[in-house]
Scaffold this motif. Structure first.
Motif, short mmCIF file in Angstrom:
data_model
loop_
_atom_site.label_atom_id
_atom_site.label_comp_id
_atom_site.label_asym_id
_atom_site.label_seq_id
_atom_site.Cartn_x
_atom_site.Cartn_y
_atom_site.Cartn_z
N GLY A 150 28.84 -83.03 -117.85
CA GLY A 150 30.01 -83.70 -117.78
C GLY A 150 30.95 -83.71 -118.92
N ALA A 151 30.68 -82.91 -120.11
CA ALA A 151 31.54 -82.69 -121.09
C ALA A 151 32.76 -81.94 -120.81
N PRO A 152 34.09 -82.15 -121.20
CA PRO A 152 35.28 -81.30 -120.93
C PRO A 152 34.99 -79.74 -121.35
N ALA A 153 35.49 -79.09 -120.91
CA ALA A 153 35.50 -77.54 -121.12
C ALA A 153 36.80 -77.12 -121.10
N LEU B 160 23.64 -75.98 -128.73
CA LEU B 160 23.32 -76.84 -127.42
C LEU B 160 23.37 -78.27 -127.44
N ALA B 161 23.04 -78.90 -128.76
CA ALA B 161 23.44 -80.38 -128.69
C ALA B 161 24.65 -80.79 -128.61
N ARG B 162 25.75 -79.85 -128.80
CA ARG B 162 27.28 -80.29 -128.80
C ARG B 162 27.78 -80.24 -127.42
N VAL B 163 26.92 -79.66 -126.43
CA VAL B 163 27.35 -79.63 -124.94
C VAL B 163 26.58 -80.43 -124.22
N SER B 164 26.99 -81.31 -123.34
CA SER B 164 26.44 -82.03 -122.06
C SER B 164 26.79 -82.10 -120.99
N SER C 15 18.52 -74.17 -110.41
CA SER C 15 19.90 -73.86 -110.26
C SER C 15 20.86 -74.74 -110.95
N TYR C 16 21.92 -74.05 -111.11
CA TYR C 16 22.88 -74.77 -112.08
C TYR C 16 23.27 -76.17 -111.35
N GLY C 17 23.69 -76.92 -112.36
CA GLY C 17 23.93 -78.45 -111.72
C GLY C 17 22.85 -79.26 -111.74
N LYS C 18 21.77 -78.90 -111.81
CA LYS C 18 20.64 -79.94 -111.86
C LYS C 18 20.65 -80.62 -113.26
N GLY C 19 21.23 -80.32 -114.40
CA GLY C 19 21.17 -81.08 -115.42
C GLY C 19 19.87 -80.95 -116.27
N ARG D 213 41.31 -75.91 -117.63
CA ARG D 213 40.31 -77.11 -117.91
C ARG D 213 39.32 -77.27 -116.90
N GLY D 214 38.04 -77.77 -117.26
CA GLY D 214 37.10 -78.06 -116.41
C GLY D 214 36.25 -79.17 -117.13
N LYS D 215 35.06 -79.03 -116.62
CA LYS D 215 33.65 -79.82 -116.99
C LYS D 215 32.54 -79.06 -117.05
N SER D 216 31.59 -79.26 -117.94
CA SER D 216 30.17 -78.77 -117.80
C SER D 216 29.47 -79.56 -116.58
N ILE D 217 28.94 -78.93 -115.69
CA ILE D 217 28.27 -79.29 -114.49
C ILE D 217 26.63 -79.16 -114.69
N GLY D 218 26.07 -78.55 -115.52
CA GLY D 218 24.98 -78.25 -115.71
C GLY D 218 24.23 -77.22 -116.58
N GLU D 219 23.04 -76.94 -116.86
CA GLU D 219 22.54 -76.11 -117.69
C GLU D 219 21.50 -75.28 -116.83
#
Length: 101
Positions: free
Chosen positions: A67-70, A61-65, A97-101, A83-89
């Motif tokens: 906005g991080a690229p995926a 988990l510490a390796r993913v934040s 909900s997803y995307g609230k960070g 390719r995309g990016k992480s939008i939430g957890e």
């Protein structure tokens, strides 16, 4: 036995691709006005923007934040890279909900 030989063209109210088909060609369907229950025949959507849900080990988990690229590869697409990016957890058991960070 009576056979039905009618065809009907269904037009979706949105642009997109058929993502799922819940009925096979030739199967008789009956709408709610004909005394039947309304069933979902198709799911239409767009592939230009999709969500991918990933399960991660707690130690990673510490390796993913946010906005991080995926980078994602799907077996069904061979060597193609998406390719995309992480939008939430969302943590297991959470109602957030997803995307609230």
């Amino acid at each position: 036995m009576d056979t039905v030989s009618q065809t009907y063209t269904l037009r979706a109210p949105i642009d997109g691709e058929v993502l799922t088909r819940n009925v096979s060609p030739g199967v008789e369907v009956q709408g709610q006005y004909g005394g039947g229950q309304a069933i979902e025949l198709f799911t239409v959507g767009r592939f230009d923007r999709v969500w991918i849900v990933a399960d991660l080990y707690e130690m990673d988990l510490a390796r993913v934040s946010v906005g991080a690229p995926a980078t994602v590869r799907a077996i069904s697409y061979g060597n193609r890279v998406f390719r995309g990016k992480s939008i939430g957890e969302q943590h297991a058991g959470s109602d957030d909900s997803y995307g609230k960070g």
